[in-house]
Scaffold this active site. Structure first.
Site, PDB file in Angstrom:
ATOM      1  N   SER A  31       2.080 -26.681 -28.813  1.00 20.80           N
ATOM      2  CA  SER A  31       3.177 -26.666 -27.920  1.00 20.80           C
ATOM      3  C   SER A  31       3.847 -28.489 -28.185  1.00 20.80           C
ATOM      4  CB  SER A  31       2.291 -26.898 -26.322  1.00 20.80           C
ATOM      5  OG  SER A  31       1.443 -27.207 -26.042  1.00 20.80           O
TER       6      SER A  31
ATOM      7  N   HIS B 104       2.069 -33.935 -24.820  1.00 21.44           N
ATOM      8  CA  HIS B 104       3.525 -33.347 -24.608  1.00 21.44           C
ATOM      9  C   HIS B 104       4.634 -34.219 -25.336  1.00 21.44           C
ATOM     10  CE1 HIS B 104       2.399 -29.239 -23.026  1.00 21.44           C
ATOM     11  NE2 HIS B 104       1.881 -29.136 -24.077  1.00 21.44           N
TER      12      HIS B 104
END
Length: 261
Positions: free
Chosen positions: A132, A185
């Site tokens: 991710s 992230h």
């Protein structure tokens, strides 16, 4: 009754067979490592990015943590999100550039930034893994490109800058999905923004060197689904047929023959 789109396995099969080479390799590595963790669960511990375990003997973690996942669902969702983004990146920059970036700087830089924030700023020891980080890296780069042609999008009376879309998605996933690393992230998104601004082009070898390497090794001829770095000359999958003006085409003295029934 409303009609819903039907799942077509033939279209999915066709899409998978059209994936470029580096995208195939990275997705295969992600799936292969998940399969390997079934008999060898200790592989997660070896590949995970854990701040307190990092030293010069553990640098492999910076390359491995994006391709290692916690469980099957974690791996599945990341593969579905990453594959179209990675395919588009490879189609734009070529296989050799994509492979060099995603096996090097695109793991080292967000991972190193994460370690810096965790150990120096937050003084925490949260372990992260998963592709991710690449998803939000690529989303941020795409958002910057879209921002040039479409600077804003509207939600009700509000106009929101297009470039911040990945940041909104990061916040949303952090609220909705448990055990998601907000800092990880954000580190991936930060590297994506830097890449889109052009400040990181020095990480890629000069195009003349890459062209010479492709020609010398005959990569277009030897490797199926290889994407050339020179899109203008070679197209996406090697030399493509080009249009020839009708006046310059050799003409046959005989009339044309229809093909087929």
């Amino acid at each position: 009754m409303p009609s819903y789109p039907q799942f077509n396995p033939l279209r999915l099969r066709s899409y998978i067979f059209r994936l470029p080479l580096c995208t195939r390799l990275l997705v295969a590595a992600i799936i292969g490592l998940w399969v390997a963790t079934i008999p060898f669960p200790w592989l997660r511990e070896v590949a995970a990015l854990t701040p307190d375990k990092m030293d010069l003997t553990q640098m492999h973690r910076l390359n491995l943590f994006p391709v290692m996942h916690l469980n099957f669902l974690h791996m599945l969702f990341d593969v579905f999100a990453l594959t179209p983004l990675l395919e588009r990146f490879e189609a734009e920059f070529g296989t050799i550039v994509t492979l060099s970036l995603f096996t090097g700087p695109f793991g080292l830089l967000p991972g190193g930034l994460y370690l810096l924030l965790e150990k120096v700023v937050l003084r925490s020891n949260t372990t992260v893994m998963g592709s991710s980080v690449w998803v939000f890296l690529l989303l941020s780069a795409e958002a910057m490109k879209t921002h040039k042609t479409n600077p804003n999008f509207s939600i009700g009376p509000y106009k929101i800058p297009t470039w911040c879309t990945p940041l909104l998605l990061i916040l949303l996933t952090s609220f909705l999905i448990p055990r998601v690393s907000l800092i990880g992230h954000l580190c991936g998104a930060a590297i994506g923004y830097l890449w889109a601004t052009g400040w990181m082009k020095f990480l890629v070898p000069h195009e003349k060197i890459l062209r010479w390497l492709e020609t010398k090794l005959n990569l277009l001829g030897r490797l199926p689904h290889y994407v050339s770095v020179d899109q203008k000359t070679y197209g996406r999958y090697g030399v493509l047929p080009s249009a020839v003006p009708l006046g310059t085409m050799p003409r046959s003295p005989e009339g044309g023959q229809r093909l087929g029934p």
